[in-house]
Design a protein around this motif. Structure first.
Motif, short mmCIF file in Angstrom:
data_model
loop_
_atom_site.label_atom_id
_atom_site.label_comp_id
_atom_site.label_asym_id
_atom_site.label_seq_id
_atom_site.Cartn_x
_atom_site.Cartn_y
_atom_site.Cartn_z
N UNK A 368 0.85 -1.19 0.00
CA UNK A 368 0.00 0.00 0.00
C UNK A 368 0.89 1.25 0.00
N UNK A 369 0.56 2.21 -0.85
CA UNK A 369 1.35 3.43 -0.84
C UNK A 369 0.60 4.59 -1.49
N UNK A 395 3.07 -6.75 5.62
CA UNK A 395 2.58 -5.71 4.72
C UNK A 395 3.65 -4.63 4.54
N UNK A 396 3.71 -4.07 3.35
CA UNK A 396 4.58 -2.95 3.03
C UNK A 396 3.69 -1.73 2.83
N UNK A 397 3.83 -0.74 3.73
CA UNK A 397 2.95 0.43 3.71
C UNK A 397 3.82 1.68 3.80
N UNK A 398 3.69 2.57 2.83
CA UNK A 398 4.57 3.74 2.85
C UNK A 398 3.93 4.92 2.13
N UNK A 404 1.11 5.08 8.56
CA UNK A 404 0.92 3.87 7.77
C UNK A 404 0.10 2.81 8.50
N UNK A 405 0.15 2.84 9.86
CA UNK A 405 -0.68 1.92 10.63
C UNK A 405 -1.42 2.71 11.71
N UNK A 420 6.53 -0.19 7.90
CA UNK A 420 5.73 1.02 7.92
C UNK A 420 6.68 2.21 7.71
N UNK A 421 6.49 2.94 6.63
CA UNK A 421 7.48 3.96 6.28
C UNK A 421 6.82 5.25 5.80
#
Length: 557
Positions: A368-369, A395-398, A404-405, A420-421
């Motif tokens: 997700x981004x 999960x990759x969220x940035x 992100x969370x 989370x970035x």
């Protein structure tokens, strides 16, 4: 923005109204087409369409044939301190016909006005005027669905209907009346409101199944339609929506769900397969439409979908506010690619959104981004009211506006092995923290700045003493020093507005965590960790996000 409201003291969420005054010069009394226009409010997490405006030229006040469900402010002051009045735009106004490509239909005379784009002539221009809203409505029945006597063991379900390789194109739209009583019992049905209360829940699908078994839509296209694209409604089981292309839609892409705990068992919806769909440029009319929206549903797989360019949430599951038991459970949300959503239009939204108790549900391996809300929100993974018993992992969220969370309020969730970035306002947040309540166990995550805050509390409680059990994480801020944590808007007394890393650890958090460069190489499809990444030594388990999104037809399982 709205210029003035009659009852500024009515700030409860459901304190809607059918009257407001526009700002000076925003609405002209000599607009002949004004009575046929619609004013579309944008506030909170909804749009609300208010038709048939009546302007009092002496006082400047407008009154409409429907009322808003929510108050006329932009957002909740208690939670986020915003007391601006709501934004709006005017739809279907002849006097606004100024730019090439715009059109207006005078419904009294039947005359259509169109301003052509360069090179367009009547001879080379195709104009489609849809006459129907729904292309297919396929329905069986379930027990107690009609007033006639029915044998519960011989329910006439719809069975085995499948569409493959078809295109459904050019469908109209309408504004369905949304019942308010399920949300707020003080409202009666005699008070029509201007829109859905969340997720365009009152808007049906252009292709709809109900009381169906073993039905499917595969490798089809739904485009240029005014409602949701595909729907699996009450009583649907063992149905599949796979490999479809859904775009240029008035509401969202796919919606599904059945009866709640108070409804008949045969009306519950579950065992759905929603995979490998491409859903984009949705929410063109009903901006709160969701890419994939599951209300009450169980044992569903939502995987390998590509969702982008929407005005609201990417994937949403659950439909009960608080900790009451629900039919939602055992859903798998995996390997989805979700990006460029929100567009700064509505607030309180996220890439993946969950609501209510959902034991056995897993949110795993999604990418997700670029998620951006208007006022507040714009979270990556968003656990809203009562979300409980979920596993959030890999999960990759940035690149999100807020964290992100994020958790609103929740219980007993596990959050592990995520990256989370670059959340602009925070990297992890909880809006409401209840004393003695564990919202989530948060461990073996990689958390990367820059950001304004590390952990951020909300309008209730103290992020330091409740909500998260955080440990064995790898934190890093490439831009410099790790940001402090904060409680910027809490209403709880004696809560520190700013929390240093030392104070955070002294309170018992992250005793095993480290501040170190995780040595990540960012790629277009996936992020990879170096073999000597310190996060791996902490126990972080890497993931390959290049497999997110739709698979080639021969690789679908």
């Amino acid at each position: 923005r709205i210029g003035e409201i009659k009852h500024p003291d009515k700030t409860g969420l459901f304190d809607g109204d059918d009257t407001f005054k526009p700002g000076p010069g925003d609405v002209a009394p000599d607009w002949a087409s004004l009575p046929d226009a619609e004013f579309v409010l944008l506030h909170y997490w909804v749009e609300e369409r208010l038709p048939r405006p009546q302007l009092n030229p002496r006082t400047g006040w407008l009154r409409f044939a429907r009322r808003s469900a929510f108050n006329l402010y932009e957002a909740s002051s208690a939670a986020y301190g915003n007391r601006a009045l709501a934004r709006y735009y005017i739809d279907n106004l002849f006097e606004a016909l100024t730019a090439p490509g715009e059109w207006y239909l005078n419904r009294e005379t039947g005359r259509l006005y169109y301003l052509p784009r360069p090179g367009e002539t009547p001879a080379n221009t195709a104009i489609f005027a849809p006459r129907i809203h729904t292309f297919v409505r396929a329905s069986g029945q379930f027990f107690n669905d009609t007033i006639e006597a029915c044998d519960p063991h011989a329910t006439p379900h719809l069975r085995g209907l499948e569409f493959t390789g078809l295109t459904f194109r050019h469908g109209d739209w309408y504004s369905p009346l949304a019942p308010l009583q399920q949300f707020h019992p003080a409202y009666g049905q005699e008070l029509p409101v201007g829109g859905s209360l969340q997720a365009a829940h009152a808007v049906p699908g252009a292709v709809t199944f109900r009381a169906a078994r073993d039905c499917a839509v595969r490798d089809c296209t739904v485009e240029h339609a005014g409602l949701y694209g595909l729907e699996l409604d009450e009583g649907c089981r063992d149905c599949a929506l796979v490999g479809n292309r859904l775009h240029d839609l008035g509401a969202g892409g796919i919606r599904g769900g059945g009866t709640d705990l108070d409804g008949h068992l045969d009306g519950r919806t579950g065992h759905l397969t929603i995979t490998d769909n491409t859903i984009h440029h949705i929410g063109r009319i009903f901006h709160q439409g969701v890419g994939v929206f599951l209300g009450h549903a169980f044992d569903c797989t939502v995987a390998h979908n590509h969702i982008h360019h929407s005005c609201y949430t990417g994937i949403s599951t659950g439909w009960t506010w608080g900790f009451r038991e629900t039919p939602s459970r055992n859903n798998r949300i995996e390997h989805n690619l979700i990006h460029d959503i929100g567009a700064g239009i509505l607030s309180d939204m996220g890439g993946i959104y969950t609501l209510s108790v959902q034991p056995g549900t897993v949110v795993r391996g999604n990418h997700l981004h670029h998620i951006w809300a208007h006022d507040y929100g714009g979270w990556g993974i968003y656990l809203d009211e009562g979300t409980s018993n979920l596993v959030i992992e890999h999960n990759l969220v940035h690149d999100t506006k807020h964290a992100p969370f994020n958790i609103h309020f929740a219980r007993e969730n596990v959050v592990r092995h995520n990256i989370f970035a670059r959340g602009h306002n925070a990297l992890t947040s909880i809006s409401r923290i209840e004393p003695g309540q564990l919202s989530a166990s948060y461990f073996n995550n990689i958390v990367v700045g820059p950001s304004l805050r590390l952990f951020c509390g909300g309008y209730k409680g103290n992020i330091v003493v409740g909500g998260l059990e955080s440990n064995a994480n790898c934190f890093w801020s490439p831009a410099g020093k790790l940001p402090a944590s904060a409680n910027p808007r809490t209403k709880t007394p004696n809560v520190p507005p700013r929390v240093t890393w030392t104070a955070w650890r002294k309170a018992g958090h992250d005793s095993l965590s480290i501040i170190a460069d995780p040595r990540i190489t960012e790629g277009k499809k996936t992020w990879r960790l170096a073999a000597n990444s310190p996060a791996l030594k902490l126990g972080f388990k890497p993931w390959d996000w290049s497999k997110c999104g739709p698979r080639p037809q021969g690789q679908r399982t």
